[in-house]
Scaffold this active site. Structure first.
Site, PDB file in Angstrom:
ATOM      1  CG  ASN A  68      -0.360   0.005   2.508  1.00  0.00           C
ATOM      2  OD1 ASN A  68       0.802  -0.382   2.647  1.00  0.00           O
ATOM      3  ND2 ASN A  68      -1.081   0.439   3.518  1.00  0.00           N
ATOM      4  CD  GLU A  74       5.805   0.222  12.932  1.00  0.00           C
ATOM      5  OE1 GLU A  74       4.614   0.244  13.312  1.00  0.00           O
ATOM      6  OE2 GLU A  74       6.728   0.739  13.582  1.00  0.00           O
ATOM      7  CB  CYS A 127      -1.518   0.128   8.821  1.00  0.00           C
ATOM      8  SG  CYS A 127      -0.480   1.578   8.875  1.00  0.00           S
TER       9      CYS A 127
HETATM   10  P1  NAP Z   1       1.673  -8.844   3.595  1.00  0.00           P
HETATM   11  O1  NAP Z   1       0.922  -9.770   2.753  1.00  0.00           O
HETATM   12  O2  NAP Z   1       1.976  -9.233   4.976  1.00  0.00           O
HETATM   13  O3  NAP Z   1       3.037  -8.525   2.788  1.00  0.00           O
HETATM   14  C1  NAP Z   1       3.951  -7.575   3.227  1.00  0.00           C
HETATM   15  C2  NAP Z   1       5.323  -7.871   2.656  1.00  0.00           C
HETATM   16  O4  NAP Z   1       5.816  -9.079   3.227  1.00  0.00           O
HETATM   17  C3  NAP Z   1       5.352  -8.099   1.145  1.00  0.00           C
HETATM   18  O5  NAP Z   1       6.556  -7.581   0.644  1.00  0.00           O
HETATM   19  C4  NAP Z   1       5.341  -9.610   1.036  1.00  0.00           C
HETATM   20  O6  NAP Z   1       5.901 -10.062  -0.191  1.00  0.00           O
HETATM   21  C5  NAP Z   1       6.223  -9.963   2.214  1.00  0.00           C
HETATM   22  N1  NAP Z   1       6.095 -11.324   2.750  1.00  0.00           N
HETATM   23  C6  NAP Z   1       5.010 -12.130   2.777  1.00  0.00           C
HETATM   24  N2  NAP Z   1       5.324 -13.320   3.361  1.00  0.00           N
HETATM   25  C7  NAP Z   1       6.625 -13.244   3.729  1.00  0.00           C
HETATM   26  C8  NAP Z   1       7.536 -14.140   4.347  1.00  0.00           C
HETATM   27  N3  NAP Z   1       7.191 -15.361   4.740  1.00  0.00           N
HETATM   28  N4  NAP Z   1       8.812 -13.739   4.545  1.00  0.00           N
HETATM   29  C9  NAP Z   1       9.209 -12.520   4.146  1.00  0.00           C
HETATM   30  N5  NAP Z   1       8.395 -11.624   3.542  1.00  0.00           N
HETATM   31  C10 NAP Z   1       7.119 -11.982   3.340  1.00  0.00           C
HETATM   32  O7  NAP Z   1       0.939  -7.423   3.693  1.00  0.00           O
HETATM   33  P2  NAP Z   1       0.311  -6.516   2.548  1.00  0.00           P
HETATM   34  O8  NAP Z   1      -0.913  -7.187   2.039  1.00  0.00           O
HETATM   35  O9  NAP Z   1       1.355  -6.106   1.560  1.00  0.00           O
HETATM   36  O10 NAP Z   1      -0.086  -5.191   3.373  1.00  0.00           O
HETATM   37  C11 NAP Z   1      -1.291  -5.082   4.057  1.00  0.00           C
HETATM   38  C12 NAP Z   1      -1.098  -5.302   5.540  1.00  0.00           C
HETATM   39  O11 NAP Z   1      -0.018  -4.525   6.004  1.00  0.00           O
HETATM   40  C13 NAP Z   1      -2.292  -4.848   6.357  1.00  0.00           C
HETATM   41  O12 NAP Z   1      -2.534  -5.771   7.381  1.00  0.00           O
HETATM   42  C14 NAP Z   1      -1.838  -3.515   6.948  1.00  0.00           C
HETATM   43  O13 NAP Z   1      -2.502  -3.155   8.129  1.00  0.00           O
HETATM   44  C15 NAP Z   1      -0.397  -3.769   7.152  1.00  0.00           C
HETATM   45  N6  NAP Z   1       0.358  -2.510   7.188  1.00  0.00           N
HETATM   46  C16 NAP Z   1       0.814  -2.067   8.386  1.00  0.00           C
HETATM   47  C17 NAP Z   1       1.495  -0.853   8.460  1.00  0.00           C
HETATM   48  C18 NAP Z   1       2.002  -0.322   9.766  1.00  0.00           C
HETATM   49  O14 NAP Z   1       2.844   0.570   9.738  1.00  0.00           O
HETATM   50  N7  NAP Z   1       1.549  -0.794  10.903  1.00  0.00           N
HETATM   51  C19 NAP Z   1       1.701  -0.110   7.301  1.00  0.00           C
HETATM   52  C20 NAP Z   1       1.217  -0.603   6.086  1.00  0.00           C
HETATM   53  C21 NAP Z   1       0.545  -1.814   6.039  1.00  0.00           C
HETATM   54  P3  NAP Z   1       4.946 -10.547  -1.407  1.00  0.00           P
HETATM   55  O15 NAP Z   1       4.266  -9.326  -1.893  1.00  0.00           O
HETATM   56  O16 NAP Z   1       5.892 -11.140  -2.377  1.00  0.00           O
HETATM   57  O17 NAP Z   1       3.981 -11.547  -0.829  1.00  0.00           O
HETATM   58  O1  G3H Z   2      -0.645   1.807   5.856  1.00  0.00           O
HETATM   59  C1  G3H Z   2       0.049   2.166   6.788  1.00  0.00           C
HETATM   60  C2  G3H Z   2       0.774   3.423   6.784  1.00  0.00           C
HETATM   61  O2  G3H Z   2       1.809   3.410   7.740  1.00  0.00           O
HETATM   62  C3  G3H Z   2      -0.197   4.533   7.053  1.00  0.00           C
HETATM   63  O3  G3H Z   2       0.344   5.761   6.776  1.00  0.00           O
HETATM   64  O4  G3H Z   2      -1.320   7.137   8.005  1.00  0.00           O
HETATM   65  O5  G3H Z   2       0.234   8.160   6.367  1.00  0.00           O
HETATM   66  O6  G3H Z   2      -1.613   6.677   5.602  1.00  0.00           O
HETATM   67  P1  G3H Z   2      -0.649   6.995   6.680  1.00  0.00           P
END
Ligand code: NAP
Ligand code: G3H
Length: 504
Positions: A181, A277, A311
């Site tokens: 994202n 995160e 997030c």
């Molecule tokens: P995701 O599916 O967990 O993937 C995140 C990253 O991890 C991608 O680069 C993915 O690669 C990689 N990945 C997946 N499995 C892995 C493994 N076993 N080992 C190493 N890397 C691995 O998350 P997303 O769908 O991209 O993002 C959405 C989620 O992120 C939501 O839950 C959101 O809340 C959270 N998020 C949190 C924050 C925060 O700051 N708290 C910020 C942004 C997003 P691939 O794409 O190749 O699978």
């Molecule tokens: O998606 C997670 C990002 O850390 C959120 O950043 O609050 O600037 O959209 P933002």
């Protein structure tokens, strides 16, 4: 096996000039490469990246093998030594150059971002520009990460003949893993602090988002990051993820993504420091003394921007019964005004990242309807474009009350008072942020102090920025604190050299 990408069928090592030309060719042919030891390389296997907007092909990225990864890690390890010895002022200078280049290319890169992750063009541009500011601020903050000299005689039993010189030193090789994202901002927010602290970085971008992230990396390369100090690994994490996170040579893992994957990495990676995160279920608590117009505006913008794929999106509203009718009607008015459609038209609600996201969000909607929630608006989908959906009277037996949709759907949960709002907010497995809307400062601080989250926003939607603020999650929302200075601290350590002086 890593091979150099070449123009004809002869394998040759390319000069810098050719590499630059090559990147342009790659872009033209939509064939993207990884940065390895200062060169753009690929192997025989590629992954096609399609736009979630119209399914058109954006380009291909290499699918790196385990052997490629071994080579990359070896190279990153070796390159870090000289980089760690490079003066911070020089590292900062290169980051400043990267920031300027990013600004210059903001529009071009924003277009790529928009196509690759279907983020509206205004937000895409703002992500790129925000990232340039982030890199600049990080470069300056890095120059002020001073060490300290600590005397011993204030500790019982010690005299003035001992002194610790504590200096910040790099950790080594940082593995940065970013989510779809924010493929530019959440890659740079790991890369820049790690680099200024003297680490080398291996970036594993999200597969959907890789092309945007590679544009960012190109900017760092052109700014003069030495060969091997920044390398990239593209490929599906389902194939290479576990392998890379468990490599002994990785000294820090900086991960942003889902809670499920974050937990998994924490389990298998072993004794390596990491920052996680993760997901969130940010609550907006609305009390009877709130400015309801302002609350409705903030909540709707916080919940639905980038179709709720943030997030920090507001993912539930907890409103006291006495003002619930009024708030809900004001929110509904705002939701109806949201523009829905193509990211290039600047619509706020745009197609979701893929079909499985749509399926998951629809499951939550169906469950809420089946269990008696009041559907006020939405529940309409065209391919991956989900219309903003608003529910009232959501109850605690519904999945929507607890799960993170990562889509444009918002539940309103009515509560009897402030105490019940706090109780429900804290029952969540997540603890990223929360908002409290009230014009009573005592209530605001009372609620803020009780909430188990990384940050509480008073009279504002939840959000990460400005990027130098501490940003962290508790419980299933993660561990460690990001934010420019905090990220540099996390990716460096204090090394102490103790001077012992003999009394004459
Ligand atoms: P995701 O599916 O967990 O993937 C995140 C990253 O991890 C991608 O680069 C993915 O690669 C990689 N990945 C997946 N499995 C892995 C493994 N076993 N080992 C190493 N890397 C691995 O998350 P997303 O769908 O991209 O993002 C959405 C989620 O992120 C939501 O839950 C959101 O809340 C959270 N998020 C949190 C924050 C925060 O700051 N708290 C910020 C942004 C997003 P691939 O794409 O190749 O699978
Ligand atoms: O998606 C997670 C990002 O850390 C959120 O950043 O609050 O600037 O959209 P933002």
């Amino acid at each position: 096996m890593i091979i150099y990408l070449y123009f004809d069928n002869t394998k040759k090592k390319l000069s810098n000039k050719e590499v630059n030309f090559l990147f342009k060719c790659i872009k033209k042919e939509n064939q993207y490469c990884n940065l390895y030891n200062g060169e753009w390389v690929t192997n025989e296997n590629t992954i096609s990246i399609y736009s979630p907007i119209d399914n058109s092909l954006i380009g291909t990225i290499p699918s790196m093998t385990k052997q490629d990864i071994d080579n990359i890690i070896r190279n990153s390890k070796a390159a870090q030594i000289l980089w760690g010895e490079t003066p911070v002022s020089k590292r900062a200078e290169i980051l400043h150059k990267a920031a300027s280049l990013l600004d210059e290319r903001a529009e071009e890169i924003a277009e790529v971002l928009m196509r690759e992750i279907a983020k509206d063009i205004k937000s895409s541009l703002s992500e790129v520009k925000r990232t340039a500011e982030f890199i600049r601020f990080t470069a300056d903050a890095g120059k002020h990460m001073d060490g300290e000299a600590i005397g011993a005689d204030n500790f019982p039993g010690f005299k003035k003949n001992k002194m610790s010189f504590a200096q910040r030193v790099p950790l080594g090789v940082v593995l940065a893993i970013s989510p779809f994202n924010y493929p530019i901002n959440l890659s740079a927010s790991k890369i820049a602090p790690a680099l200024v602290a003297g680490n080398s970085v291996i970036l594993k971008p999200p597969t959907q988002g890789s092309i945007s992230a590679l544009h960012l990396v190109k900017v760092f390369q052109e700014a003069g990051i030495p060969s091997g100090v920044l390398n990239t690994i593209t490929g599906k994490a389902s194939e290479i993820g576990d392998y890379v996170v468990t490599k002994d040579e990785i000294n820090f893992i900086n991960f942003t993504g889902s809670t499920e994957v974050g937990r998994h990495i924490a389990k298998i990676a072993g004794m390596v420091p990491m920052m996680l995160e993760l997901g969130g279920k940010d609550a907006a608590i609305v009390l009877k003394d709130a400015d309801l117009n302002e609350a409705a505006r903030e909540i709707v913008s916080g919940a639905y921007s980038y179709s709720g794929q943030r997030c920090t999106a507001i993912k539930r509203v907890l409103v006291t019964e006495d003002v619930a009718d009024e708030l809900v009607s004001k929110m509904l008015e705002q939701v109806k005004k949201l523009s829905v459609g193509h990211p290039i038209d600047g619509c706020e609600v745009t197609p979701l990242i893929n079909d499985s996201s749509v399926k998951f969000v629809q499951e939550l909607i169906d469950d809420a309807i089946a269990k008696g929630a009041t559907l006020l608006y939405g529940n309409k989908t065209e391919k991956t474009l989900m219309y903003p959906t608003l529910f009232d009277n959501v109850t605690l037996d519904m999945r929507l009350a607890w799960e993170e949709p990562f889509g444009p759907v918002l539940p309103v949960i009515r509560v009897k008072d402030m105490e019940q709002a706090i109780e429900i907010a804290n029952k969540s497995q997540y603890g990223l942020q929360s908002s409290v809307f009230t014009n009573n400062i005592n209530h605001a601080f009372y609620v803020a102090n009780k909430l188990e989250v990384g940050a509480v926003q008073i009279n504002n939607k939840s959000e990460r920025g400005p990027d130098h603020f501490p940003f962290s999650g508790v419980k299933s929302s993660g561990m460690g604190t990001q934010g420019i200075r905090y990220s540099i601290e996390a990716m460096s350590r204090l090394k102490s050299i103790v001077l012992n002086i003999d009394e004459p």
